[in-house]
Scaffold this motif. Structure first.
Motif, PDB file in Angstrom:
ATOM      1  N   ASN A   1       0.917  -1.218   0.009  1.00 23.89           N
ATOM      2  CA  ASN A   1      -0.075   0.041  -0.119  1.00 23.89           C
ATOM      3  C   ASN A   1       0.901   1.335  -0.091  1.00 23.89           C
ATOM      4  OD1 ASN A   1      -2.534   1.347   0.197  1.00 23.89           O
ATOM      5  ND2 ASN A   1      -2.036   1.800   2.189  1.00 23.89           N
ATOM      6  N   LEU A   2       1.850   1.223   0.537  1.00 24.08           N
ATOM      7  CA  LEU A   2       2.699   2.520   0.653  1.00 24.08           C
ATOM      8  C   LEU A   2       3.463   2.705  -0.493  1.00 24.08           C
ATOM      9  CD1 LEU A   2       4.412   1.776   4.351  1.00 24.08           C
ATOM     10  CD2 LEU A   2       3.087   3.917   3.591  1.00 24.08           C
ATOM     11  N   VAL A   3       3.841   1.515  -1.180  1.00 23.50           N
ATOM     12  CA  VAL A   3       4.715   1.707  -2.410  1.00 23.50           C
ATOM     13  C   VAL A   3       3.664   2.184  -3.474  1.00 23.50           C
ATOM     14  CG1 VAL A   3       6.081   0.400  -4.316  1.00 23.50           C
ATOM     15  CG2 VAL A   3       6.758  -0.064  -1.660  1.00 23.50           C
ATOM     16  N   ILE A   4       2.619   1.555  -3.538  1.00 26.86           N
ATOM     17  CA  ILE A   4       1.522   2.215  -4.579  1.00 26.86           C
ATOM     18  C   ILE A   4       1.146   3.577  -4.264  1.00 26.86           C
ATOM     19  CG2 ILE A   4      -1.099   1.990  -5.186  1.00 26.86           C
ATOM     20  CD1 ILE A   4      -0.492  -1.285  -4.394  1.00 26.86           C
ATOM     21  N   LYS A   5       0.995   3.961  -3.179  1.00 26.10           N
ATOM     22  CA  LYS A   5       0.839   5.471  -2.952  1.00 26.10           C
ATOM     23  C   LYS A   5       1.890   6.293  -3.223  1.00 26.10           C
ATOM     24  CE  LYS A   5      -0.287   8.552   1.342  1.00 26.10           C
ATOM     25  NZ  LYS A   5      -0.324   8.667   2.767  1.00 26.10           N
ATOM     26  N   GLY A   6       3.269   5.635  -3.064  1.00 24.25           N
ATOM     27  CA  GLY A   6       4.305   6.528  -3.419  1.00 24.25           C
ATOM     28  C   GLY A   6       4.248   6.812  -4.754  1.00 24.25           C
ATOM     29  N   PHE A   7       3.957   5.919  -5.638  1.00 25.31           N
ATOM     30  CA  PHE A   7       4.055   6.182  -7.144  1.00 25.31           C
ATOM     31  C   PHE A   7       3.106   7.029  -7.484  1.00 25.31           C
ATOM     32  CE2 PHE A   7       6.802   2.258  -7.427  1.00 25.31           C
ATOM     33  CZ  PHE A   7       7.887   2.778  -8.035  1.00 25.31           C
ATOM     34  N   PHE A   8       1.903   7.075  -6.929  1.00 22.82           N
ATOM     35  CA  PHE A   8       0.695   7.947  -7.259  1.00 22.82           C
ATOM     36  C   PHE A   8       1.148   9.386  -6.572  1.00 22.82           C
ATOM     37  CE2 PHE A   8      -2.465   4.581  -7.087  1.00 22.82           C
ATOM     38  CZ  PHE A   8      -2.966   4.880  -8.269  1.00 22.82           C
ATOM     39  N   LEU A   9       1.723   9.623  -5.400  1.00 26.11           N
ATOM     40  CA  LEU A   9       2.243  11.020  -5.210  1.00 26.11           C
ATOM     41  C   LEU A   9       3.325  11.483  -5.941  1.00 26.11           C
ATOM     42  CD1 LEU A   9       2.689  10.152  -1.421  1.00 26.11           C
ATOM     43  CD2 LEU A   9       0.914  11.686  -2.510  1.00 26.11           C
TER      44      LEU A   9
ATOM     45  N   THR B   1      -6.875   3.336  -1.348  1.00 26.89           N
ATOM     46  CA  THR B   1      -5.567   4.052  -1.911  1.00 26.89           C
ATOM     47  C   THR B   1      -5.967   4.341  -3.500  1.00 26.89           C
ATOM     48  OG1 THR B   1      -4.210   3.555  -0.048  1.00 26.89           O
ATOM     49  CG2 THR B   1      -3.037   4.119  -2.260  1.00 26.89           C
ATOM     50  N   MET B   2      -6.177   3.173  -3.917  1.00 28.31           N
ATOM     51  CA  MET B   2      -6.319   3.056  -5.554  1.00 28.31           C
ATOM     52  C   MET B   2      -7.410   3.701  -5.970  1.00 28.31           C
ATOM     53  SD  MET B   2      -3.953   0.875  -6.992  1.00 28.31           S
ATOM     54  CE  MET B   2      -4.522   0.743  -8.289  1.00 28.31           C
ATOM     55  N   ILE B   3      -8.554   3.625  -5.428  1.00 26.76           N
ATOM     56  CA  ILE B   3      -9.733   4.274  -5.848  1.00 26.76           C
ATOM     57  C   ILE B   3      -9.673   5.709  -5.491  1.00 26.76           C
ATOM     58  CG2 ILE B   3     -12.171   4.790  -5.457  1.00 26.76           C
ATOM     59  CD1 ILE B   3     -12.009   1.712  -4.234  1.00 26.76           C
ATOM     60  N   HIS B   4      -8.836   6.100  -4.547  1.00 24.88           N
ATOM     61  CA  HIS B   4      -8.972   7.803  -4.284  1.00 24.88           C
ATOM     62  C   HIS B   4      -8.013   8.478  -5.462  1.00 24.88           C
ATOM     63  CE1 HIS B   4      -8.214  11.379  -2.010  1.00 24.88           C
ATOM     64  NE2 HIS B   4      -6.834  11.104  -1.988  1.00 24.88           N
ATOM     65  N   TYR B   5      -6.865   7.706  -5.477  1.00 21.79           N
ATOM     66  CA  TYR B   5      -5.826   8.380  -6.362  1.00 21.79           C
ATOM     67  C   TYR B   5      -6.216   8.098  -8.016  1.00 21.79           C
ATOM     68  CZ  TYR B   5      -2.648   9.594  -2.557  1.00 21.79           C
ATOM     69  OH  TYR B   5      -2.096  10.045  -1.503  1.00 21.79           O
ATOM     70  N   LEU B   6      -6.839   7.134  -8.289  1.00 21.99           N
ATOM     71  CA  LEU B   6      -7.246   7.039  -9.677  1.00 21.99           C
ATOM     72  C   LEU B   6      -8.381   7.978  -9.908  1.00 21.99           C
ATOM     73  CD1 LEU B   6      -7.682   3.016  -9.922  1.00 21.99           C
ATOM     74  CD2 LEU B   6      -6.177   4.576 -11.169  1.00 21.99           C
ATOM     75  N   CYS B   7      -9.205   8.089  -9.004  1.00 23.51           N
ATOM     76  CA  CYS B   7     -10.252   9.245  -9.181  1.00 23.51           C
ATOM     77  C   CYS B   7      -9.473  10.793  -9.291  1.00 23.51           C
ATOM     78  CB  CYS B   7     -11.336   9.442  -8.047  1.00 23.51           C
ATOM     79  SG  CYS B   7     -12.529   8.096  -8.041  1.00 23.51           S
ATOM     80  N   ARG B   8      -8.380  10.922  -8.398  1.00 29.52           N
ATOM     81  CA  ARG B   8      -7.641  12.027  -8.844  1.00 29.52           C
ATOM     82  C   ARG B   8      -6.946  12.295 -10.094  1.00 29.52           C
ATOM     83  NH1 ARG B   8      -4.165  13.534  -3.545  1.00 29.52           N
ATOM     84  NH2 ARG B   8      -3.037  15.020  -5.008  1.00 29.52           N
ATOM     85  N   GLU B   9      -6.577  11.157 -10.760  1.00 27.53           N
ATOM     86  CA  GLU B   9      -5.850  11.055 -11.855  1.00 27.53           C
ATOM     87  C   GLU B   9      -7.034  10.939 -13.172  1.00 27.53           C
ATOM     88  OE1 GLU B   9      -2.967  12.077 -12.118  1.00 27.53           O
ATOM     89  OE2 GLU B   9      -2.549  11.952 -10.148  1.00 27.53           O
TER      90      GLU B   9
ATOM     91  N   GLY C   1       3.122  10.950  -9.210  1.00 30.43           N
ATOM     92  CA  GLY C   1       2.263  10.989 -10.575  1.00 30.43           C
ATOM     93  C   GLY C   1       2.485   9.911 -11.657  1.00 30.43           C
ATOM     94  N   ASP C   2       3.287   8.745 -10.871  1.00 31.00           N
ATOM     95  CA  ASP C   2       3.702   7.463 -11.734  1.00 31.00           C
ATOM     96  C   ASP C   2       2.479   6.633 -11.812  1.00 31.00           C
ATOM     97  OD1 ASP C   2       4.846   5.621 -13.359  1.00 31.00           O
ATOM     98  OD2 ASP C   2       6.834   6.094 -12.560  1.00 31.00           O
ATOM     99  N   LEU C   3       1.364   6.790 -12.624  1.00 29.08           N
ATOM    100  CA  LEU C   3       0.569   5.981 -12.490  1.00 29.08           C
ATOM    101  C   LEU C   3       0.751   4.327 -13.031  1.00 29.08           C
ATOM    102  CD1 LEU C   3      -1.106   8.684 -12.474  1.00 29.08           C
ATOM    103  CD2 LEU C   3      -3.216   7.594 -13.620  1.00 29.08           C
ATOM    104  N   LYS C   4       1.504   4.534 -14.096  1.00 28.38           N
ATOM    105  CA  LYS C   4       1.889   3.173 -14.499  1.00 28.38           C
ATOM    106  C   LYS C   4       2.364   2.128 -13.624  1.00 28.38           C
ATOM    107  CE  LYS C   4       4.665   1.226 -18.575  1.00 28.38           C
ATOM    108  NZ  LYS C   4       5.452   1.497 -19.357  1.00 28.38           N
ATOM    109  N   MET C   5       3.468   2.597 -12.812  1.00 28.70           N
ATOM    110  CA  MET C   5       4.024   2.093 -11.844  1.00 28.70           C
ATOM    111  C   MET C   5       3.112   1.664 -10.718  1.00 28.70           C
ATOM    112  SD  MET C   5       6.764   0.948 -12.368  1.00 28.70           S
ATOM    113  CE  MET C   5       7.224   0.235 -10.933  1.00 28.70           C
ATOM    114  N   ALA C   6       2.292   2.620 -10.358  1.00 28.28           N
ATOM    115  CA  ALA C   6       1.389   2.326  -9.081  1.00 28.28           C
ATOM    116  C   ALA C   6       0.484   1.074  -9.583  1.00 28.28           C
ATOM    117  CB  ALA C   6       0.228   3.411  -8.932  1.00 28.28           C
ATOM    118  N   LYS C   7      -0.057   1.058 -10.835  1.00 22.50           N
ATOM    119  CA  LYS C   7      -0.927  -0.127 -11.552  1.00 22.50           C
ATOM    120  C   LYS C   7      -0.101  -1.170 -11.424  1.00 22.50           C
ATOM    121  CE  LYS C   7      -3.721   2.929 -14.275  1.00 22.50           C
ATOM    122  NZ  LYS C   7      -4.029   3.247 -15.697  1.00 22.50           N
TER     123      LYS C   7
END
Length: 400
Positions: free
Chosen positions: A287-295, A323-331, A297-303
């Motif tokens: 979860n932390l690493v996924i959030k890190g890539f979203f922060l 985390t996924m839903i929140h940041y995917l909506c932001r993007e 702006g690297d959506l590809k790596m988060a996915k």
């Protein structure tokens, strides 16, 4: 000539038996009709008593009842309710009574008394209990010392904590252990006295108390949170140098630090190191690493990390879904956010209200009303997490 006497005796015996049987039946019948009142067990009476004064007298009357005295819940519940009623005088009388009884000679029992005083906020009585253990014939060890130290930590009185930790062991011939060290280190870190916490670790190591992974993890986390990363990293290196290997919690602390500083690629490399050394990451790590890539702006790596999570045999938990839903909506990635949200809600894991609202607005904006209605219906079907006003708000967003 045959005598009739035996027959008469037999008749008399039969009659007597019959009468006895009748009397016995009458007695049984009478006892059934007028049964004696059976006393409720003391534990049930204690649990159901709501009046503080009656509760106090009931517990006091059962001071010698092992079923009550040895029942941890009964003890804690009674003290908790008396504390809630402000009857600290009753608490002290009950606990002092217990210390004077045979069970007061067992250290494990006295530790319970110390902790109960602590839960009631009666710190002085807790410390006094430890100091006076010898008066009621109880041996004092590091176990009771640690319990008292744990209670004293509640005061956040730095001087009192340090004085107890440094002076009491020699006074009462108690040998400290690493648990003692970890209690005081954690307390000092929570009070942001980090340099003192570190120096105590060094002092204790000199006298033979070797820090463990909990000690190092507590300090590393505290220094990272205080933006003193260089000290945190130094402690990490010191820990490894002294053959104290980091555990999962230590790795997660470091990953969190890297993510907070937008160093997602370093956090990801650390995750790979964990896998390489067979330190199994958990959902928190991912979860932390996924959030890190979203922060960053690297959506590809988060996915990609989200997909790797499944590939490594893990299942997303509620935090990962959020985390996924929140940041995917932001993007603006509402399609994938919808799929994940639907999956999450199907498992009774619900995103925050704000996240659902963002998703519904995004779906509507993109003309995906059908999908938006699916989310609203799922929220409605599983109404307990959401109030009626929140459900109505969801409906309004879709229908406007």
């Amino acid at each position: 000539m045959l005598s009739l006497r035996p027959s008469r005796r037999l008749c008399h015996s039969a009659a007597a038996a019959a009468i006895s049987c009748v009397n016995s039946s009458a007695t049984v019948s009478s006892s059934v009709q007028n049964p004696k009142r059976i006393e409720e067990p003391a534990l049930i009476k204690l649990k159901s008593e709501r009046d503080p004064e009656k509760l106090f007298h009931l517990f006091k009357a059962n001071a010698h009842n092992r079923l009550v005295v040895e029942n941890r819940f009964a003890f804690e519940d009674t003290v908790s309710r008396l504390a809630g009623a402000g009857r600290f005088d009753y608490i002290e009388e009950l606990l002092e009574q217990q210390k004077a009884l045979p069970q007061g000679r067992r250290e494990g029992f006295i530790v319970r008394i110390i902790m109960l005083y602590g839960k009631a906020g009666m710190i002085k009585q807790s410390v006094d209990t430890f100091s006076n253990m010898h008066l009621f014939g109880c041996k004092r060890t590091v176990k009771s010392f640690n319990a008292t130290l744990q209670v004293l930590v509640q005061t956040r009185d730095l001087e009192a904590i340090q004085a107890f930790f440094l002076e009491m062991p020699s006074k009462f011939h108690v040998e400290l252990d690493v648990i003692s060290l970890n209690i005081v280190i954690k307390a000092l870190c929570e009070m942001c006295v980090l340099d003192r916490a570190y120096s105590i670790m060094v002092e204790m190591e000199r006298v033979g108390i070797r820090p463990d992974v909990v000690t190092y993890t507590t300090l590393i986390s505290a220094f990272y949170k205080s933006n003193r990363g260089e000290v945190g990293n130094g402690l990490w290196n010191l820990m490894v140098l002294k053959s104290c290997l980091p555990n999962l919690a230590t790795f997660n602390v470091r990953v969190q630090y890297l993510v907070n500083r937008h160093r997602a690629w370093e956090a990801n490399r650390l995750l790979k190191v964990m896998i390489k050394i067979r330190m199994k990451p958990d959902e928190v790590t991912y979860n932390l690493v996924i959030k890190g890539f979203f922060l960053i702006g690297d959506l590809k790596m988060a996915k990609r990390v989200y997909s790797a999570l499944h590939g490594n045999g893990y299942k997303p938990n509620m935090k990962i879904y959020q985390t996924m839903i929140h940041y995917l909506c932001r993007e603006g990635e509402f399609g994938m956010a919808y799929t994940i949200c639907k999956d999450s809600m199907g498992k009774n894991w619900f995103p925050s209200v704000e996240t659902i609202i963002a998703l519904l607005k995004g779906l509507k904006k993109n003309g995906q009303i059908g999908r938006a209605n699916v989310i609203v219906n799922l929220a409605k079907e599983r109404a307990p997490p959401f109030s009626s006003s929140q459900i109505n708000a969801f409906k309004t967003i879709v229908s406007e």
